[in-house]
Structures are given as structure tokens and as C-alpha cells.
Enzyme design. Structure first.
Site, PDB file in Angstrom:
ATOM      1  CB  CYS A  18      -0.895   0.014   1.296  1.00  0.00           C
ATOM      2  SG  CYS A  18      -0.342  -0.566   2.712  1.00  0.00           S
ATOM      3  NE  ARG A  65       0.614  -0.927  11.521  1.00  0.00           N
ATOM      4  CZ  ARG A  65       0.649  -1.150  10.108  1.00  0.00           C
ATOM      5  NH1 ARG A  65       0.028  -0.227   9.137  1.00  0.00           N
ATOM      6  NH2 ARG A  65       1.156  -2.224   9.677  1.00  0.00           N
ATOM      7  CG  HIS A 110      -0.578   3.765   4.860  1.00  0.00           C
ATOM      8  ND1 HIS A 110      -1.417   3.381   5.761  1.00  0.00           N
ATOM      9  CD2 HIS A 110      -0.267   2.714   4.368  1.00  0.00           C
ATOM     10  CE1 HIS A 110      -1.259   2.062   6.021  1.00  0.00           C
ATOM     11  NE2 HIS A 110      -0.403   1.618   5.214  1.00  0.00           N
ATOM     12  CD  GLN A 128       3.288   1.854   6.432  1.00  0.00           C
ATOM     13  OE1 GLN A 128       4.524   1.961   6.085  1.00  0.00           O
ATOM     14  NE2 GLN A 128       2.766   0.831   6.166  1.00  0.00           N
TER      15      GLN A 128
END
Ligand code: HSE
Length: 360
Positions: free
Chosen positions: A124, A257, A264, A151
Site C-alpha cells: 500500500c 505504525r 497512510h 501508516q
């Protein structure tokens, strides 16, 4: 989750008019599946290899494990159809193409003509970065990229998103009285919060550690050069999508993260091969595809638009904070935000399915 977003996008664009679909599930066999117009579909067994072998095209929005098991069995069963999925299992196979047609349609058609039938959506953060900087890649003016990512939970799955909300809910319950007391002091709240974070009170079944009011600077497995697998993918998948076997572009950075839901973001430093005025860079980026939008590099526009909350659910990918770094005019910095479930997952698959249907 990717399947639901894909279905929604396909219905929105009327894609089913060219398809006679069958729906399969690993867990809800014989349950009622999607409704298209007046027609309701019953879910078939996603491990029924004979039923799958009868399909011309299989689109899987399932996990790497599913691809691992089912793809091999289909090939063994002499299945001759087109396989399309979004997991990483087959991405680096020589006979598989990573699809992102606004970037690599030439490669896609070349491989279709060669009889290749395995097409896989990319990682992604890679797909979003390529869609954002597509114009610069096409103009071949990128020397290297450093990317620091932010993300969202959705990249790790729906259970991860639920757990993030659950952690936030628990924190707000624990601190309800403190927030409402006029006597509470913020440093005392902070001290108590630090104790709560690692006390085991917060649910961490899926994430393993608290991520609400924190972040995790590691995504995916550890590989032996100090990179995370997510960081490794940025370089390796980008070059595969671009079809670069030699003269590859180096992309490296840190993948993080954070506690956002489905967008994102990434902070980019791009070393250009030559000094190009920012206005020209903006034109090159803007003209490359219909989905990238430039946010002016000012405070108001950046904090209003260039955020995960503002981009969530949107097919547009935003890029802003663009300027030359003071270390040199050929160093460009930028910040981009894209919906992980749309351009990061469902959209490349949706578009590739239409390409295959028009091709066969
Ligand atoms: N690996 C990505 C993430 C998912 O963890 O955010 C999209 O490929």
C-alpha cells in the site's frame, strides 16, 4: 475489509455489468453474500478448488496464507485463468506482475501479451508513493528517495483498527474523572497514563503493544540488514513496478505504525537528478494522473487538508509541504496522504480486473 471497499467501488462504477460473478468465503459458506441490484448471491466455499477452477478470473482479497494454499492447488489442478490478489505472497515471483496501471500499464500489457496470468496489487505505501510522485518517475528525474511513513491501523487489518479504538475507549474511561475534575493536573494525568500504558489493562491481543497515544516504529518482520520487511518492500517493489532491472532507484527510510484509521502518510526527501523550479515540479506531478492533488505549502491549507482525517475514504491522493531543502536545490521535500484501502489496496485491483476483462 479490502473486499468490501473493492465491492463498493465496483458497484459505484457499474463494473459488474461486464461480469457474471460468483462470491466465495472461507468462513461464511452458504451465507447470503452481496446483493447486486435485485440479485442476491450465496457464498461458495473458498477452498473448493474444483469450483474455483471453473472461474475465468479469480480476485482474492484474502490473506497471504489463503493465496499460499489455494494458488498452488489451482495450478496443480491445471487452472488456466487469471489470478488477481492484493497479498504479498506472489508479488516477487518472476511470472507475476505488480499492478498499478497509471504507472505501469506498458508493463501490464506486455505481460498480458506474453500470456502471464498472475497480477498482484502492490504494497500500500508503495502504490500510494508511486501515484503521488508518478510524474517525477515518468520524467526520470529522481535519483533517490528517503521516505518516513506514518501508516494507519487498516494496513494491519480490521482487528487492528478495532483494537486501536478499544484502547482509546479504555483510556478515556480510565481518565473520565480526571478530565472532569477542575483540580486535575495534566502532569499527574500523564504520569498515570504512562502507568496505564504498560499495565496490561489495555487490550493488545492483535497489536501486541499499546498504539493509542503512542506509535510503533516497526512494521512487518525483521530482515537481516536492519530494515523491516515493509522498508525492504519500498525499494524492491517500486523497482519491480517500474520494470527497472538495472539503473534502479534507491528508496529507503523508516516505516512507522501510528494510531490513525485508514490513511497512510509519508514524509519524503527526494534527491533530484537536477535542479527544477518548484512550479515546474508541481506541474509535472499534477499532470501525471487524475487522482493526485497538490496542497499549497502554507499552514492553513496543510493543516486543513493534508491530514489522514481529511483524506479518509477519498480516492484523491494529496501531496503538499513541497519545497527545496536548504541543504541544496536538488533536494525536494514533500508530505503525502492517501487512503490505504483505496489506492493502497482496492483500486489497483479494480482497475486491473477491468483491464483483463477488456483484454480477453
Ligand atoms: N503492509 C501494509 C501495512 C499494508 O502494514 O500498512 C498494505 O500493503
Amino acid at each position: 475489509m479490502v473486499g468490501s471497499v473493492l465491492l463498493k467501488r465496483m458497484i459505484e462504477d457499474g463494473d459488474f455489468k461486464n461480469i457474471n460473478p460468483n462470491f466465495f468465503s472461507t468462513s461464511q459458506i452458504l451465507h447470503t453474500g452481496p446483493q447486486l441490484g435485485k440479485k442476491k448471491f450465496i457464498l461458495h466455499d473458498a477452498f473448493d478448488i474444483d469450483a474455483l477452477t471453473a472461474m475465468d478470473i479469480i480476485v482474492s482479497c484474502h490473506s497471504s496464507n489463503y493465496t499460499n494454499i489455494v494458488y498452488k492447488k489451482l495450478i496443480k489442478n491445471k487452472w488456466k485463468g487469471y489470478w488477481l490478489d492484493a497479498s504479498s505472497t506472489l508479488r516477487m515471483n518472476n511470472d507475476a506482475v505488480i499492478v498499478l496501471d497509471p504507472i505501469n500499464s506498458n508493463l501490464i500489457y506486455k505481460y498480458l501479451d506474453m500470456g502471464i496470468k498472475t497480477f498482484i496489487g502492490g504494497n500500500c505505501i508503495v502504490s500510494i508513493m508511486l501515484m503521488t510522485l508518478g510524474g517525477l518517475f515518468k520524467a526520470k528525474i529522481i535519483d533517490w528517495i528517503n521516505s518516513i511513513t506514518y501508516q494507519a491501523a487498516s494496513g494491519a487489518g480490521s482487528q487492528y483498527m478495532r483494537e486501536l479504538i478499544n484502547q482509546m475507549y479504555n483510556i478515556s474511561n480510565i481518565f473520565y474523572n480526571d478530565f472532569n475534575s477542575v483540580d486535575s493536573k495534566i502532569l499527574d494525568i500523564d504520569k498515570k497514563l504512562n502507568r496505564v500504558m504498560y499495565s496490561g489493562i489495555l487490550q493488545t491481543k492483535k497489536i501486541n503493544l499499546p498504539i493509542a497515544v503512542s506509535l510503533l516504529p516497526w512494521i512487518d518482520q525483521q530482515i537481516n540488514n536492519g530494515q523491516s520487511r515493509e522498508e525492504w518492500k519500498s525499494n524492491i517493489e517500486t523497482n519491480k513496478i517500474l520494470g527497472y532491472l538495472q539503473n534502479t532507484i534507491t528508496i529507503d527510510g523508516i516505516c512507522v505504525r501510528i494510531g490513525t484509521m485508514r490513511c497512510h502518510s509519508q514524509a519524503l526527501i527526494i534527491k533530484l537528478r537536477k535542479n527544477i523550479p518548484i512550479n515546474d515540479i508541481e506541474t509535472i506531478i499534477n499532470e501525471h494522473n487524475d487522482w493526485v492533488n497538490i496542497v499549497p505549502n502554507n499552514k492553513k491549507a496543510s493543516i486543513e487538508y493534508l491530514t489522514p482525517a481529511s483524506v479518509s475514504g477519498n480516492i484523491k491522493i494529496l501531496i503538499g509541504r513541497m519545497r527545496n531543502l536548504i541543504i541544496g536545490d536538488e533536494y525536494l521535500t514533500a508530505f503525502s496522504v492517501g487512503d490505504q484501502l483505496i489506492w493502497g489496496a482496492a483500486e489497483p485491483i479494480k482497475r486491473m480486473l477491468n483491464i483483463i476483462i477488456n483484454y480477453i
